[in-house]
Structure formats: C-alpha cells, structure tokens
Scaffold this motif. Structure first.
Motif, short mmCIF file in Angstrom:
data_model
loop_
_atom_site.label_atom_id
_atom_site.label_comp_id
_atom_site.label_asym_id
_atom_site.label_seq_id
_atom_site.Cartn_x
_atom_site.Cartn_y
_atom_site.Cartn_z
N CYS A 44 -40.88 -29.16 -21.33
CA CYS A 44 -40.53 -28.82 -19.95
C CYS A 44 -40.26 -30.07 -19.12
N ALA A 45 -40.91 -31.16 -19.47
CA ALA A 45 -40.76 -32.44 -18.78
C ALA A 45 -41.32 -33.49 -19.72
N MET A 48 -44.97 -32.53 -20.08
CA MET A 48 -45.39 -31.13 -20.19
C MET A 48 -44.63 -30.43 -21.30
N ILE A 229 -50.27 -30.18 -20.14
CA ILE A 229 -49.72 -30.75 -18.90
C ILE A 229 -50.38 -32.11 -18.65
N THR A 236 -50.70 -34.24 -9.87
CA THR A 236 -49.52 -34.05 -10.71
C THR A 236 -49.70 -32.84 -11.64
N ASP A 239 -49.34 -29.61 -9.70
CA ASP A 239 -47.94 -29.51 -9.31
C ASP A 239 -47.11 -28.98 -10.47
N HIS A 240 -47.29 -29.55 -11.66
CA HIS A 240 -46.53 -29.11 -12.83
C HIS A 240 -46.92 -27.70 -13.26
N TYR A 241 -48.20 -27.36 -13.13
CA TYR A 241 -48.62 -26.00 -13.45
C TYR A 241 -47.88 -24.98 -12.57
N ASP A 243 -45.01 -25.55 -11.18
CA ASP A 243 -43.61 -25.54 -11.58
C ASP A 243 -43.35 -24.40 -12.56
N SER A 579 -45.70 -29.12 -3.32
CA SER A 579 -46.29 -29.78 -4.49
C SER A 579 -47.61 -29.18 -4.95
#
Length: 805
Positions: A44-45, A48, A229, A236, A239-241, A243, A579
């Motif tokens: 995903c990134a 992640m 993650i 961070t 925030d990614h969770y 996303d 965020s």
C-alpha cells in the motif's frame, strides 16, 4: 554415469524449488505459491503492506465495510531470492519472507528488526492465528475503546462488539474488563509498527499473557488477513491505518459546542411524565442561566413503547404526551438550538398507526427469521435502508428532526447456523452491523439537511470513524468508572476514532447524588473531543442547576472556556480529519520512549499544547502530575515547571489542573452562548513563548462539504524567543476560503519586562492596566504574573509582526 548424476542433481534442485514454492509479481501484488497454501502480499505504501494467507488458494473479494481503500499508487520495491527466503525491499523496509515454512521477518532500512513471526501452526478447526516474537522492551496500545488498561503487554484482549460478560456492577450490566462497545482490531507497538487484523470475526490478542517472549492474534473464523503498518511514530501508524479504513469527516463547527440530551421529563418507568413542552423549557432555562450549548436530542421516551420489544423497539410513533412535536422542534430552533435529534433503535416495532414491524417483515427488510431479534432492520441492504428512511425516519425528519442517536448497534444475533448477506456468518455480521447502522442515517441526513453529516452512535468497529460521533455508553455515576472512561477515550483515539464522548457525571445513578463527582466529571467532559451532558436519573438528568450553586458556577466556567477555545478545538478537528491525530491524545503518543507515560490515563494532551489532568479520586486535596520532557506552564497561575519530573499540587474542587506546553500558541474567541452567535471580531492568541514554535489555525464555512474540495484557509502564527527579544507573527490566511475579519490580541508569558513593543514597525503605547488593553490599542505587562497583554491594530487582512524588546 556422470551424466546420470548430473541429471539426478538437476532434478533434485528443480524438485526442491517446486517444494519450497515460487512467486509471481504484478504491480503492488506478490503471490507466493507454497506447498500447502498461497500467500498474497499487497503493498500500500513503502511502510505498509497486507498479508493474506489462503489454504485453498482462493482469495475473497475485497470487502467494503472495514477497509475503504484498496487502490494505492505504485510502490517501488524489489524482490530477490536466497536459498531459504525471498527478500523484499521498499524505501523504508526490508522483509524476509521465509520459504519453508512461510513466515515474515520485517526490519527497517537500517537493519533493525521490528517484527518476527514464529514458525507455528496458523490454521485450526475453529480459528486462524499468527504468533510473533515479543521483544523485552515492547509495549502495545490501541485495540479500540478499552476501559481496562492502556499498555496491553502481558494481557489477553478479547475483541467483539458487546457489553461484556462476567460479574455485573451495581448499576448497568457491563464488565469493565471486557466491555467492548467499540473494539478495533488494530494495535501499535513501541517497536515502531502496527498490526490491523482485517477480520470481522471476534478476535483474541494474547499479548504475553501466558508467554513472556511472544504474542499472538487470533480470529474465531474467516481468513488470516492482516496489514503491517510501519511508523515508526504512533501518529504515522494511525494515519496510515485510517488511509485504509477511512478518515473522520469534518463535523459542523457548532458540533464543537455542548450537546445536551434529555428524557423529556420522564425516564423509563416514568414515561407518563414526558411532554413536548419539556425540551423547549429546558432550552429556555439553559439560555436564561447563560449556559452555552448548541445541540439537543430527545432520548428514547419520546417514542411509543409497544409490548413486543418494549423500550428496545422503535415504532417511530410519538408518545401520547407529545401533543405537537412540530411546535416543539420549532420552539427549540427559535432559541438558537442548531440541531435537534431523536433516539432510535435498530429493532422495529409496531405502533398503533404505522405497524412498521409487520410491514418490514412483509417486504423482507428485516433480518427475519434469521435474527434472534426479529425486528432487526437489514442495514446491509440499500433497499431496506431506503424503506426504513422513507417509512420511519422521514416521519420525524419532516417535523424538524435533523439527526438520530443510533443506539444498541450490538443487538444483531443470527440464530445458530444461519447465514446473513453474502453468505457471511452471523459472528462476522455482528461486528459489521454497527457500521451499516451508523452509515445509513449519516448519509441520508447529510443529503436531506444539505450539510455535513452527524450521527450519534454507541457501538462501532474498524471504520466507525467515518460516521461520527461515538459515545462511551451507559457507565454508572460512580467514582470507580470515572478514570476508566478517560482511559477509554485515550485508547479509542489511538485506534483511529477521534470523535468520541461520554456522559458527564456518568449515565445512571445508584446511590445518593455526588456533587463532587459531577463537578470533576464536567471538567473532564468539557475537555473531551465532543462535550455531552446527559443522564438517565429522574428527575435530574444531570441538569447543572440541580446540583447547587457551586456546581453551576463550575459548569459555566468550563463550558465558557470550551466555547472560547472553539478556534483551537476546530483546528484540531481538522487535524483529526486530515491525519487522524486524536484531539484527546495520550502522552505515550508524543513520548513513546518514556515508560512513565505508558499507563497514564489521568493525564492527556488536548490538542498539541494543553495537558489536561482530571482529578479522579474522591475528596482529593492534592494530586501528583507527571511532566514529560520540555517546559510547562500552569494554566491558572503561569507558574513554570521543568519536564521529566513528578510534582504534587493542591486540587481545589473548582479547578481542573491544566498545564500548557512551552511554545504553545492557542487561538481563542469571545465567549458565546452558541457557536456563531456573533462575529469573532477579536481573535486572542494565548502564547507561551519558548524557542521557535508555530501553529496553523484552520477556518472554513463550518457547515458545508466544500472543505472536501479544498475550500478552507490556514493562518500561520509563529513565535520566536531569543535572548530577551520576542517576535510574534500572524501571516495572512492562505487558501481558497476567505475567513471573516479578525483583529488580534495577544496574551504571552514573558520572563522579562518589555522596554518597547512595535507592531509592523510602529511603536505601541504602554497602558496602565490589563483592563485598559480591552478597549485601547497598546500593551500592559503584569509584573507579578509575568504576563504580557497586547491589543493590536492589525487584523487578518494583512501580515502582522509584533516585536517585543
């Protein structure tokens, strides 16, 4: 002979390669084909990725209730192969995917091992599980609205939407060690990574309960599907969770004000005392007493209760004591209540007129006959939602209802062996039901009201932050529940759900009224993400005047303080949207390597600058506070403290201990009786200079969804303190939204007496008193408190620079 040996050797090599497996790659997806399973990794990134194990080689279609984002930009990664592992490298991670058996070892780009799975059985007849090596210095946070602990190292955590089983307290039916109004199968480690277990089934997280060197996460059904993650910081990770599961939308600006609930004069067993005159009279009393508030809802006793499900069913028919509901709504709105809502249940019942339960059964729009509660609306079915909206909600929306409180989302139970939508087991549908239940009115009212959505709900699961807001449920008015409720707010914020609240003073009373508890809980309530006043006790309902003069003064003091902080709170609501940074933040998120913060649930940050320390012990004359790194100010007195120490303070009943982090810049507005009562003609910046610091204030129209199109403004304030000189700047707002005009005033703690102050190069005059600063341009310095007061000529139509020497 030699050729035969070479041939046999090659065959053995090829057989060995086939035995340990192979991989295929397409875009962000890797699929490993192994002897006994397939494993899919979706990137995903850089930091992640998703891991999905399949025994039969089939991967289920992507669900949409928990995760809303499966489409990510291309991730640059490489795959190389060694004898025993595949090595996957991204910009920030190195992943060793061991071949036989398959398990993962994840390191950061510097080679520090973050996460090591164990070579243990994963698939069982009743569950799936992953076991992980636990480092000696590793601690774990998140898991949703947990009231038991913050750091879950050494605990066993069961996550399923429920009230909890076990011994019941004197009031209510909740087990505080297991109660899960809003569990979230997401946790974060101090090693710098998080795990989101992508499953709707009940889960068990054994975080070293029976083994000090490993932990595991297990689901009682479904597939083994989870996301790794990387942070390394908590902000961070969360925030990614989000996303994945969705960001919290912006609520209306007035939702930052006080929310007020009422039983309209009669709780359960006192329904005959309700009336349609009680809510407007309550609003009138609030306005007469000068108690700021913005929203009102009528809890369950507005409805007719049928004998089928009693107060647990929803007929959408008014009790006979409500003679003119529309006039009631109109009267409340005439008193500048911005939204009035109603309490509903997910189970339909028949009333004298509408017979909604019978109608829904006939159309198939209830989960019947599969559900144990036969009137359960099938919110998974869009046609059922449309029918429920048209035949139920619109009957009250047409009269003036603008939102609903969706209570008891935990009630879905399918009968043994029965399946629900898409063939899913009832135990999985059970945890998804609160999401479907909250989504339906959120989207419908958003469209009907032509403004931002708002749903007040109790239960949730991964993704519930998309339909704010959630409240902590029915906890008793006892000291023993006070600090656990604070803990719940901190844990749920670390789980991606930032719009959260609770009943100030508890929900229901068992023994004599405790004014001290009420006052202390109100202080905490005004510094919660959403401020809400509501109680079941008849005939008080936690209305502040019923607790006496001291309680009234305390309530108004902190209610007014909240309203003055609306610019600061609203800016932090935007940060939550952007965020997932919680408005109410545990200290561990800012100080993850300071073990003193790991179990602090009596202290938290409210936004980035304010440390709130509720007094949670009855008759406490003093209380200790832990100051993490940096410098801190006492909000009431201005006294300074160095960080990394414990200190004890006196705790007068009418004072909530608040400490401000050095460097703070806090925008404040004049006190109002409701949000938007008058223009914010003067914006006061409460500044605590220390080195260089800044704060960006967010503004938009407060009501529409234009912010989703980027129509908002950010105004940057900065402070620089160096060798006896202080410079403060207010830049022009940046963005596509034009804010209302604000003139600036400044309050700042300075350890030196100014000799001169200039604004944009022009010398300001020194005034004789703080009072004079309120009416004249100029400045005054309080030598005793070491506090500077400045009334500036400039406003937000230009850049303003204040230089103090």
């Amino acid at each position: 002979m030699k050729r035969i040996l070479i041939f046999m050797t090659l065959c053995c090599v090829w057989i060995g390669i086939f035995a340990v497996g192979s991989y295929s790659r397409k875009g962000n997806r890797l699929i490993f084909t192994l002897a006994k399973e397939k494993v899919r990794m979706d990137f995903c990134a850089d930091g992640m990725f998703r891991v999905y194990h399949s025994v039969d080689g089939n991967f289920a279609p992507d669900e949409q209730w928990m995760v809303r984002n499966y489409d990510f930009s291309p991730v640059d990664y490489t795959v190389s192969e060694e004898t025993d592992a595949w090595i996957i490298t991204t910009g920030v991670l190195q992943i060793r995917a061991m071949k036989s058996p398959f398990y993962l070892i994840v390191s950061d780009k510097n080679g520090k091992v973050l996460y090591t799975e164990k070579d243990e059985q994963r698939f069982f007849p009743d569950s799936v599980r992953t076991s992980v090596v636990m480092q000696p210095d590793e601690h774990f946070f998140g898991f949703g609205e947990r009231m038991d602990f913050m750091d879950q190292r050494g605990r066993k955590v069961y996550l399923n939407v429920e009230l909890g089983s076990g011994p019941r307290p004197a009031v209510g039916g909740k087990d505080i060690l297991r109660a899960n109004y809003c569990p979230v199968p997401f946790m974060m480690s101090t090693r710098g990574y998080g795990i989101f277990f992508h499953t709707a089934y009940p889960t068990e997280w054994n975080m070293g309960w029976d083994c000090s060197d490993s932990y595991s996460f297990k689901a009682f059904g479904g597939d083994l599907d989870y996301y790794f993650i990387y942070g390394p910081d908590f902000y961070t990770m969360v925030d990614h969770y989000t996303d994945l599961t969705g960001k919290a939308p912006m609520l209306p600006r007035f939702a930052m004000g006080l929310h007020l609930g009422t039983y309209s004069g009669g709780t359960w067993k006192n329904e005959q005392m309700t009336s349609d005159t009680y809510p407007p009279t309550l609003c009138k009393r609030m306005r007469q007493e000068g108690i700021p508030f913005d929203l009102l809802w009528l809890d369950s006793t507005w409805r007719f209760f049928n004998t089928t499900f009693g107060n647990g069913g929803c007929t959408f028919e008014w009790r006979e004591t409500f003679k003119s509901p529309k006039a009631m709504f109109d009267s409340c709105y005439a008193q500048n209540v911005q939204m009035v809502g109603l309490h509903v249940r997910s189970i339909l019942d028949n009333g004298p007129r509408y017979k909604l339960l019978d109608q829904a059964r006939g159309t198939g729009y209830v989960l019947y006959p599969n559900a144990q509660s036969e009137g359960q609306v099938d919110f998974f079915n869009p046609k059922a939602v449309d029918w429920w909206w048209k035949n139920g909600v619109m009957k009250v929306a047409d009269l003036g209802c603008k939102f609903v409180k969706t209570d008891v989302g935990s009630s879905l139970r399918l009968k043994e062996g029965m399946k629900g939508c898409d063939g899913m087991d009832g135990s999985a549908l059970h945890n998804l039901y609160p999401l479907a239940y909250a989504e339906a009115p959120f989207l419908k009212f958003k469209e009907l009201n032509n403004m931002r959505g708002l749903t007040h709900t109790r239960e949730g699961y991964a993704g519930i932050q998309r339909y704010p807001y959630i409240w902590a449920g029915d906890w008793g008015t006892e000291w023993q529940w006070f600090e656990p409720v604070i803990r719940a707010g901190l844990n749920i914020g670390m789980s991606g759900v930032g719009n959260w609240t609770h009943c100030m003073g508890g929900f229901e009373q068992y023994s004599a009224y405790d004014t001290e508890l009420y006052m202390r809980w109100v202080q905490f309530g005004m510094f919660s993400p959403i401020a809400m006043l509501f109680g079941m006790d008849h005939p008080r309902y936690h209305e502040p005047w019923t607790y006496g003069e001291k309680a009234m003064k305390n309530f108004i003091k902190y209610d007014e303080l909240r309203y003055s902080l609306i610019p600061y709170i609203y800016t932090n609501a935007y940060r939550l949207h952007e965020s997932a940074r919680p408005i109410m933040t545990p200290l561990v998120m800012d100080y993850p390597h300071d073990e003193n913060t790991y179990n602090l649930s009596r202290q938290y940050m409210f936004g980035p600058w304010m440390m709130i320390c509720p007094v949670t012990i009855k008759n406490a004359l003093s209380q200790w506070v832990y100051f993490p790194g940096g410098k801190w100010f006492n909000y009431e007195t201005g006294e300074r403290y160095e960080g990394r120490q414990y200190k004890s303070f006196l705790t007068p009943l009418d004072v909530l201990p608040i400490y401000i982090k050095a460097g703070a810049i806090i925008p404040m507005q004049p006190v109002m009786q409701w949000v938007g009562q008058k223009p914010v003609d003067v914006l006061t910046l409460d500044v605590y200079p220390e080195g260089d610091s800044s704060f960006e204030m967010y503004e938009d129209d407060g009501l529409s969804t234009d912010y989703e199109k980027g129509i908002f403004a950010l105004t940057r304030f900065s402070s620089s303190l160096k060798e006896g000189n202080w410079t403060f700047r207010a830049e022009k707002p940046q963005g596509r939204f034009v804010p209302e005009e604000h003139r600036y005033a400044v309050k700042a703690y300075l350890d030196f007496i100014p000799s001169q102050i200039t604004e944009n190069g022009k010398l300001l005059i020194r005034l004789s008193s703080e009072k004079a600063v309120h009416t004249q341009t100029g400045w005054y310095y309080d030598i005793t408190k070491k506090r500077l007061f400045v009334n500036m000529a400039g406003n937000n139509r230009q850049e303003v620079e204040l230089i103090v020497r």
